[in-house]
Design an enzyme around this catalytic site. Structure first.
Site, PDB file in Angstrom:
ATOM      1  N   ILE A  38       1.015  -1.132  -0.187  1.00 32.35           N
ATOM      2  CA  ILE A  38      -0.149   0.194  -0.050  1.00 32.35           C
ATOM      3  C   ILE A  38       0.893   1.420   0.017  1.00 32.35           C
ATOM      4  O   ILE A  38       1.699   1.411   0.761  1.00 32.35           O
ATOM      5  CB  ILE A  38      -1.022  -0.215   1.285  1.00 32.35           C
ATOM      6  CG1 ILE A  38      -1.953  -1.177   1.027  1.00 32.35           C
ATOM      7  CG2 ILE A  38      -1.607   1.287   1.351  1.00 32.35           C
ATOM      8  CD1 ILE A  38      -2.615  -1.648   2.440  1.00 32.35           C
ATOM      9  N   CYS A  39       0.800   2.008  -0.991  1.00 31.83           N
ATOM     10  CA  CYS A  39       1.270   3.336  -1.154  1.00 31.83           C
ATOM     11  C   CYS A  39       2.865   3.180  -1.072  1.00 31.83           C
ATOM     12  O   CYS A  39       3.360   2.478  -1.925  1.00 31.83           O
ATOM     13  CB  CYS A  39       1.141   4.402  -0.046  1.00 31.83           C
ATOM     14  SG  CYS A  39       1.684   5.947  -0.016  1.00 31.83           S
TER      15      CYS A  39
END
Lengths: 403, 307
Positions: free
Chosen positions: A150-151
């Protein structure tokens, strides 16, 4: 001189009404705020199965027998906390995965202290991440695991998958910056001019509060004014207040970012854009994206102001895998995980995608061929179910070069 | 000169009175110290070396001599000449300050004159930053050099670090003020645009009755202005400059704090950082050795299995 027709009487009357409403709201709000509020984050039960320094590995308790042969490891960013994936019962990506029968692990990076300032990409990827992956592989007696990033955690996952393709079966990237050469996002513009050496040499770690201030400054009108005006207007609504406070708790729960990681992320990625060009080196080894031969699904938000689509949508073109898919969602950076509409589509889509690739052969090349053969009809099926779940929120933008 | 000496409130009379009283005091002190056992006067120092008491008595004696010499007409004339140059230095300094302030005032006047000019929607053409730049320039030309004067003596390094901190603080303040001014521009422009739009709507008789509509108009304009501002090179440069100045000030402040901490029995931040680096490198080495050890063990056991 023109005589403006200003409906002063109506404006005054509306204002008086507004004041009355505000008084009633304030009275109710005081009752709500003084009442017991349910604002705890991360309530889904888990156990810490591995710990190294400040880094913990959470294993979530299965709700039903796992229908998957391969466990899933979720790697969150070092900025903010992984509790975002488990905000509250009924609004939790973690719950969704468990409901789908996924055996779920998640890295909790903890709170870096000043002593951690020298830790860079190498320590996080070749160190902590690799140890965690080995731990899960050993525990489950499998050669490969599924990896979801994530990210910034997605960028780490891309780096890891390129360095250790033999350990990753499927790669899921969500709102993951890989191409930093864009001026669509303010962070991409700002970070090009920042003297990161001066900051890191002076402060060591980058303070979470400073980072938060930077994020607020990305849109001060909305994030520093309108958001709280909205809160004041709905503070008599207990459910709204609880949700609002949960988000506030999550947003401002920001660990400091280890100095060397910050230095490398800004210099190597934002300023020199090495990752997408396969020029990045981690621990002396080149991160060659062509070595990512496992299936890749890449999610990003159409209205993401932090990691704009242009920063995400080049990955699948640069990896070595033939089984790739881009999914653009009609939402922003956080909306993918917290909006109910997106949650309905996002987690089940990942579960289906993983399920389709769960029993595939082990080697990268064979797997790619297998994905190529089966991706067409299987994808149609997935697309159908997505359309039923949230027709307007998801724009599958599949790029399967084998077809 | 004669007249000045007769003036009881003149600088020469004051100096004469002060040196005479100091002279008397030193004489008394010198006699008192000479009376202590162990000073040269009583021959108490067998080894013929000068002890602390003797040194102190000698110092008072020296001061008495100097003070007597200072009261001579020649010395006094020289001193008076020196004091006469002081107002001249002050005048030069004041003139430099006044010139700078005058220049600043002129620029600010020009800036103020441009207030109220028509507002172009979502444009930042008139970012009048001359006021801040001129202040920074003046500071760098006129004031900064005072903080960079080389210091002398035992405490010179400490004093230099304090001066550096004051200098970096001033530079940071200048950049910070400029940064805040930029952040205030969208508010000014949104307010001006709102006034214009409201006037237009009023003229057409289309004024909304709901105050929420006005708020939504304003917040949308504000957001638009911020988004435009944030992409301008001026903003990006100022942001980078402010962050750089803050880092430099923090580093200078930390250096002074470390000097102060030296007097306390606590570890300094730089020492803790060194310790942390040692620990970090040690851990890496141990991890590497453990891995190599594991690999060797597995190789050995594989070899044994083969045989």
């Amino acid at each position: 001189m023109n005589q403006f027709k200003v409906p002063v009487d109506l404006l005054m009357s509306n204002m008086a009404q507004g004041v009355r409403k505000a008084r009633t709201r304030a009275r109710k709000a005081s009752e709500v705020l003084l009442d017991t509020l349910e604002t705890a984050l991360s309530q889904t039960p888990y156990e810490v199965v591995y710990q190294e320094d400040r880094v913990k590995l959470k294993h979530y308790m299965a709700r039903k027998p796992s229908g998957y042969k391969t466990p899933l490891l979720v790697v969150y960013a070092l900025i903010n906390r992984e509790t975002m994936l488990d905000l509250q019962p009924g609004r939790s990506v973690v719950e969704r995965f468990l409901d789908e029968g996924i055996d779920l692990y998640m890295i909790d990076w903890g709170y870096p202290k000043r002593k951690d300032r020298f830790q860079g990409f190498d320590d996080h990827i070749n160190g902590y991440m690799n140890n965690v992956v080995d731990f899960i592989r050993e525990k489950h007696k499998v050669d490969k695991i599924n990896l979801m990033g994530i990210c910034m955690g997605g960028s780490f996952s891309v780096m890891y998958s390129a360095l250790y393709p033999e350990k990753i079966k499927n790669l899921v990237t969500t709102v993951t910056p890989t191409n930093f050469n864009t001026d669509k996002g303010l962070l991409h513009i700002w970070m090009k001019s920042v003297d990161v050496d001066a900051v890191v040499d002076t402060y060591g770690n980058l303070s979470g509060d400073i980072m938060n201030l930077g994020f607020l400054l990305l849109n001060p009108a909305r994030l520093m004014i309108d958001k709280y005006v909205g809160f004041a207007e709905h503070m008599d609504n207990k459910n709204f207040v609880e949700n609002f406070i949960r988000m506030e708790k999550w947003i401002f729960d920001s660990p400091d970012l280890p100095g060397e990681v910050f230095r490398e992320f800004i210099k190597e990625c934002y300023q020199q854009n090495k990752l997408i060009q396969s020029r990045l080196e981690v621990g002396g080894k080149r991160v060659d994206l062509k070595k990512i031969t496992m299936p890749v699904i890449n999610f990003y938000g159409k209205f993401d102001h932090l990691v704009p689509p242009e920063a995400c949508d080049q990955l699948t073109r640069h990896v070595g895998s033939r089984d790739t898919e881009d999914v653009c969602l009609n939402t922003g950076h956080i909306g993918i995980y917290v909006s109910s509409k997106c949650q309905d589509a996002f987690a089940p889509k990942i579960a289906t995608w993983l399920k389709e690739r769960d029993g595939g052969p082990a080697t990268g090349d064979t797997q790619a061929k297998s994905g190529r053969k089966s991706a067409g009809p299987k994808f149609k099926k997935a697309k159908k179910s997505l359309a039923a779940a949230a027709p307007s929120d998801m724009e599958p933008n599949r790029r399967n070069r084998a077809v | 000169m004669e007249g000045k000496i007769n003036d009881p409130f003149g600088i020469e009379s004051l100096m004469m009175t002060w040196t005479a009283s100091m002279n008397d005091a030193m004489e008394v002190m010198s006699k008192t110290w000479s009376a202590f056992p162990g000073t040269a006067g009583d021959g108490g120092n067998d080894a013929g070396e000068s002890g602390p008491m003797e040194a102190m008595a000698a110092a008072f004696k020296n001061w008495q001599t100097i003070a007597s010499a200072m009261t001579t007409p020649e010395s006094m004339a020289s001193f008076i000449k020196g004091t006469e140059t002081l107002p001249e230095i002050c005048a030069h300094f004041a003139q430099a300050v006044m010139d700078s302030l005058s220049e600043l005032q002129q620029k600010m006047g020009k800036s103020a004159a441009s207030f109220g000019e028509s507002v172009d929607s979502y444009k930042f053409k008139h970012m009048d930053e001359s006021g801040f730049h001129i202040w920074t320039d003046i500071y760098k030309k006129e004031f900064q050099k005072f903080f960079q004067i080389p210091q002398l003596g035992l405490t010179r390094e400490y004093q230099e670090r304090i001066n550096a901190m004051a200098d970096k603080f001033n530079l940071f303040q200048a950049d910070h003020a400029e940064f805040l001014r930029l952040l205030s521009l969208p508010f000014q422009q949104a307010a001006a645009m709102m006034q214009k739009d409201i006037a237009d709507m009023a003229e057409k008789g289309e004024l909304p009755e709901d105050s929420q509509v006005y708020y939504q108009m304003w917040i949308k304009m504000l957001e638009g202005h911020f988004m435009t501002l944030f992409q301008t090179p001026e903003y990006v440069q100022t942001l980078a400059k402010t962050l750089g100045a803050l880092s430099e000030f923090s580093r200078a402040k930390n250096a002074v704090l470390e000097d102060m901490l030296q007097g306390f029995p606590v570890a300094k931040e730089s020492e803790m950082d060194e310790l942390a680096r040692d620990l970090y490198e040690l851990k890496k080495r141990v991890t590497k050795l453990e891995r190599e050890n594991r690999e060797l063990k597995s190789l050995v056991s594989a070899d044994q299995g083969c045989c």
